[in-house]
Structure formats: C-alpha cells, structure tokens
Enzyme design. Sequence first.
Site, PDB file in Angstrom:
ATOM      1  N   HIS A 148     -11.341   0.679  29.714  1.00  0.00           N
ATOM      2  CA  HIS A 148     -12.417   1.322  30.485  1.00  0.00           C
ATOM      3  C   HIS A 148     -13.701   0.493  30.468  1.00  0.00           C
ATOM      4  O   HIS A 148     -14.744   0.944  30.944  1.00  0.00           O
ATOM      5  CB  HIS A 148     -12.663   2.714  29.882  1.00  0.00           C
ATOM      6  CG  HIS A 148     -13.471   3.632  30.728  1.00  0.00           C
ATOM      7  ND1 HIS A 148     -14.705   4.116  30.327  1.00  0.00           N
ATOM      8  CD2 HIS A 148     -13.247   4.166  31.953  1.00  0.00           C
ATOM      9  CE1 HIS A 148     -15.186   4.911  31.258  1.00  0.00           C
ATOM     10  NE2 HIS A 148     -14.332   4.963  32.254  1.00  0.00           N
ATOM     11  N   LYS A 203     -16.663  -2.384  31.194  1.00  0.00           N
ATOM     12  CA  LYS A 203     -17.279  -3.020  32.361  1.00  0.00           C
ATOM     13  C   LYS A 203     -18.197  -4.131  31.857  1.00  0.00           C
ATOM     14  O   LYS A 203     -19.297  -3.870  31.358  1.00  0.00           O
ATOM     15  CB  LYS A 203     -18.098  -2.019  33.178  1.00  0.00           C
ATOM     16  CG  LYS A 203     -17.276  -0.927  33.853  1.00  0.00           C
ATOM     17  CD  LYS A 203     -17.272   0.342  33.068  1.00  0.00           C
ATOM     18  CE  LYS A 203     -16.550   1.447  33.828  1.00  0.00           C
ATOM     19  NZ  LYS A 203     -16.193   2.576  32.973  1.00  0.00           N
ATOM     20  N   ASP A 241     -21.302 -18.148  32.834  1.00  0.00           N
ATOM     21  CA  ASP A 241     -21.627 -19.393  32.113  1.00  0.00           C
ATOM     22  C   ASP A 241     -21.865 -19.180  30.629  1.00  0.00           C
ATOM     23  O   ASP A 241     -22.481 -20.029  29.967  1.00  0.00           O
ATOM     24  CB  ASP A 241     -22.851 -20.075  32.746  1.00  0.00           C
ATOM     25  CG  ASP A 241     -22.541 -20.664  34.110  1.00  0.00           C
ATOM     26  OD1 ASP A 241     -21.345 -20.887  34.401  1.00  0.00           O
ATOM     27  OD2 ASP A 241     -23.492 -20.885  34.896  1.00  0.00           O
ATOM     28  N   HIS A 301     -23.173   8.922  36.590  1.00  0.00           N
ATOM     29  CA  HIS A 301     -22.058   8.293  35.894  1.00  0.00           C
ATOM     30  C   HIS A 301     -22.542   7.416  34.736  1.00  0.00           C
ATOM     31  O   HIS A 301     -21.735   6.811  34.017  1.00  0.00           O
ATOM     32  CB  HIS A 301     -21.251   7.464  36.902  1.00  0.00           C
ATOM     33  CG  HIS A 301     -19.964   6.929  36.383  1.00  0.00           C
ATOM     34  ND1 HIS A 301     -19.730   5.583  36.198  1.00  0.00           N
ATOM     35  CD2 HIS A 301     -18.824   7.552  36.009  1.00  0.00           C
ATOM     36  CE1 HIS A 301     -18.514   5.398  35.735  1.00  0.00           C
ATOM     37  NE2 HIS A 301     -17.935   6.574  35.603  1.00  0.00           N
ATOM     38  N   LYS A 351     -23.966   6.115  31.113  1.00  0.00           N
ATOM     39  CA  LYS A 351     -23.589   6.491  29.747  1.00  0.00           C
ATOM     40  C   LYS A 351     -24.527   5.765  28.790  1.00  0.00           C
ATOM     41  O   LYS A 351     -24.383   4.562  28.563  1.00  0.00           O
ATOM     42  CB  LYS A 351     -22.133   6.086  29.479  1.00  0.00           C
ATOM     43  CG  LYS A 351     -21.153   6.507  30.596  1.00  0.00           C
ATOM     44  CD  LYS A 351     -20.055   5.471  30.759  1.00  0.00           C
ATOM     45  CE  LYS A 351     -19.325   5.592  32.068  1.00  0.00           C
ATOM     46  NZ  LYS A 351     -18.655   6.817  32.360  1.00  0.00           N
ATOM     47  N   ASP A 378     -34.482   8.439  18.299  1.00  0.00           N
ATOM     48  CA  ASP A 378     -35.878   8.255  17.904  1.00  0.00           C
ATOM     49  C   ASP A 378     -36.520   7.198  18.811  1.00  0.00           C
ATOM     50  O   ASP A 378     -36.231   7.116  19.992  1.00  0.00           O
ATOM     51  CB  ASP A 378     -35.974   7.904  16.419  1.00  0.00           C
ATOM     52  CG  ASP A 378     -35.519   9.063  15.521  1.00  0.00           C
ATOM     53  OD1 ASP A 378     -35.504  10.212  16.013  1.00  0.00           O
ATOM     54  OD2 ASP A 378     -35.192   8.813  14.356  1.00  0.00           O
TER      55      ASP A 378
END
Length: 514
Positions: free
Chosen positions: A256, A258, A263, A432, A434, A439
Amino acid sequence: MPPSLSPLSSLPALLSPTVPAVWLAALPDAVAAGLSSGWPWLFTLAEWLIRLAMLVYVPQRRAPAAARTWLLLIFFLPWLGLLLYALFGRIYYPKSRRLKLARINQGIERVRGPLERFAPAQPLPAGVSADAAGLIERLGSYWPMRGNAVELMDSYGTVVARMIADIDGAARQVHLLVYIYAADATARAFTDALLRAAARGVQCRLLVDALGARAGWRAYADELRRGGVEVVQALPMRSLSAVLKGKSARFDLRNHRKILVVDGRIGYIGSQNVIDAESMPGLPNEELVARVTGPVVTQLQAVFLADRYLETGETANGGFIAENFPPPQATGAHTAQMLPSGPGYGTQNAQMALVSMIHRARERVVITTPYFVPDEAFLQALQLACYRGVAVHLVLSQRIDQRFTQAAQEAYFGALLDAGVQIHLYQPAFLHAKHVTIDDEVAMVGSTNMDIRSFALNAEAALVIYDRAVVARMREIQERYFCHSVQVERAAWQRRPLRRRTWQNLCRLADSLL
C-alpha cells in the site's frame, strides 16, 4: 440451513438423525437415500468438530477482537468459515520472503556507515521525540537523520505537477512505487513522463501493487517496457493451491506504499496514488504528500529497493550498492526517519509506534485518516490520553468510498466521544490523507491508515519528522480541516436511530476482516 430459519430454531433439525423431507425432495434419489440413512450424523459431527477444534486453535497468538470475529463466523458457518480461515485467517508470509527480508536488513546496515555523520547533532527532546525515534529504529531498522528539508503539499494538482516536473528533471534514476496506478489522464501523464525519462537514458523503475494497479498494468505495462521502463508487480496474485500450500502470501496482503525517489536526492511520500482526483464522481480525493530532500531520501530509496528485491530477487544494479545511493547532502534543518511496516516484520510497527507516542503525549494529538477501525490498544491509548487532559482530535471524511467500513468506524464513536475525543467529519471532499501530529514535536505522514488492515496486513511507509516548524505547517492544514468539518456532538450521536446503531455494531464485528 434454509434462509427462513434462525440458527437456534434450526438446531433441532441439524441434530436430528434424519434430514427434513423438504430437503430430501430437492435431491437425487440416491443422495437422498444416503442422507436419510445416517449421513446427517456424520455431517453434524464434523461441523461440531470444526467448531471445537477452532475454538482451541483460533485464539492462539491472536488479538481477542480478531479471534472473536473468526469464531463467530466459524460457529454459524463452519465449512465456509474453515475455508476462509485457511485463506485469510493467519498472516502467513512465505519463507522465501522472510529470508529476503533478513538479507535486506544486512543491506541497510551496509548503507548506514556513510550516513553516521548525519546523526542528530543534539539529542532529541526527552519524551515523545526521543522515545519514538529509538522505538522506530528498533522496529523498522531506520534511524533519525538531520539535514533534511520537508515540504508538505495538500493540493492534488500541485503534487502531480511537481512529481512530473521532477521526473522530467531526472538525470540518472527514477523509482516509483504506488498502490494504485489507474488507466486515466493522471496515469497517462506519469506514463509519458517515465517514457521521456527512459528515452533520455534515465534508469526508470515502476513497482505497483498487483491488485490496486491492475487497471494501469493492463493499460501501460507493455508500453512502458517497450520504452525501456522496468515494470514490476508487488505481491502478484497466485493460484489458490499456491496459497494453501504456503508458496504464496495471502491474497489480501498488499503493498500500500506510495513513494517516488528521483536521482536518490528527491523523495515524495504520502497518501497520493497515480489516479485522477475525480476518480469517484462527486467525491474528489484530497491528499497530503511530503516532498523531501536531504539524507533521509536514502531511507526512502532503501524502502523502494527492498520491495523491488522481494519481488525480483535481483541485487545487481538494483540492490544496496553505491550506485543507488549517491553521497547525501544536507539541504535543511529537519530531523526525520522512515517508519516502514508490514506483515514481514513480525510486529505491527506503525501501530506500536503510534500507541507509544499517544501514551507519551502531553498536550495535543491530531489524527487524520480516511479509515478508522482501531484495535483495542489503539482505542485505549486515545481514551487514556483524553483522561490525562490531552486534547485529542480525530479527522475523518464525512463521505468515504466504503460504506461497510464507514459503518464499522462509526461504531467506535460512542466510546471516543465518552472519553472526550473531538471527532471532525470533513465535508468538501473524500479526505484520503493520512497524517498525525503529537504535541509540538512530532509529525507523521505516509500511507498508513489508522485501521487493523494497515497495521497488520498491508506494507506501509511513513515519514516521521521531529521539527516544530513542520508540525506548525501540518497544524495549519489540520485547522483548515476543522473549519470545513462538522463536529460530532455526543448528545446528538446518542440519539441516532436503533437500526443505524445495530448496523454499525454488526459491521464492527468484522473489524479484523476489513
């Protein structure tokens, strides 16, 4: 069992030594004669043996919630439950992949030597930061490094444009890992950018999840390969027999992550897939992505190369060798480290790190996630934080793409509201993104949802940043969410209709399967 009968009302028929005549009438004569003679006893005995055996086996080394879900299914549908448990009940990881993971850890240690000079110049603040950094290093093998620049981007179009611009500017190498690679305009733009880079002599590698990216695989894989781009599937779907024989991972173990690395010096990590923002009509995606430069990009590169090695087994020109890790340079003042997680680690890295940080929080916790189906430890950590006087905010999307999951997560609202958690339902889009702030010290952004699936089943990756400026920037984004959200009120929530409450609680019973 006839659909008109409840489990309790049908129990006498199941225990009877004869089969009801209405069932026999629907069967061939030979089969009906066999059933009426005594087969029902054997069938009933087999069902109870399944129930009793699984009552002993299922709870072993399993969270009570997960054991409860499976035992309920097996009790009411023993044969179907047994089959599903054989396929999905245990987080089986093939031995071949476990051996590769051990070699990957050795490779990470070889890369670490030249990076020691980027260790934090001063100890991280005692409390949340110091504890989190040490725990994450022990869990995921990646350590905190200073000298990074982190830019948070919450505009979908801007992220796509910046990624493609960096691919177009690549001189040596492009590594892209995504869960969803669609067959749409956005994927076409990425495909063209990779082809342009490969035509310039840039080494391009694309790693996509076999399930999430099946549309893009069919549409672009051959074209990309002809253009000189390496295209690899993560966790390819194997046959049922391969799964049952232990030669393949479970169907629902997915990659899952991404990640984009250009380079070896520019990295992207966050929640954004290669898909149009308007992939769901009337429900556009809204994401958060971090663009990173500096030594920590080495860790993003290592995560990509490790995943590629798991699928190809190749080390030459693609492993932990100097050519894939150019000498890092400090580009900013931020300290950060990678937090990878997945079933291959044997521990729930993201869940353990988050629970630990929430327990150490003193002032404020803000969690943004599209899917919130927590385990008991995570739920209790949020409740205890509220009881200690910590301000806890949970930001969810008011509308999501999975109604069953939405009902399951709503079943937790009562316990959260009773403890004092402030729940914000974001209205403008499908949020979507996450990410988490603890703090004023710690920010975390990546692909990890706050649910049992992400914690236990998916390969995920997050960047953890120990910097007040980055936390302040993320707070600006969170405040925007608050302004465009409706807050769930405890009194109103308690008055929701009984049928809705019942549906939510039923969906929650399947929390370990979502």
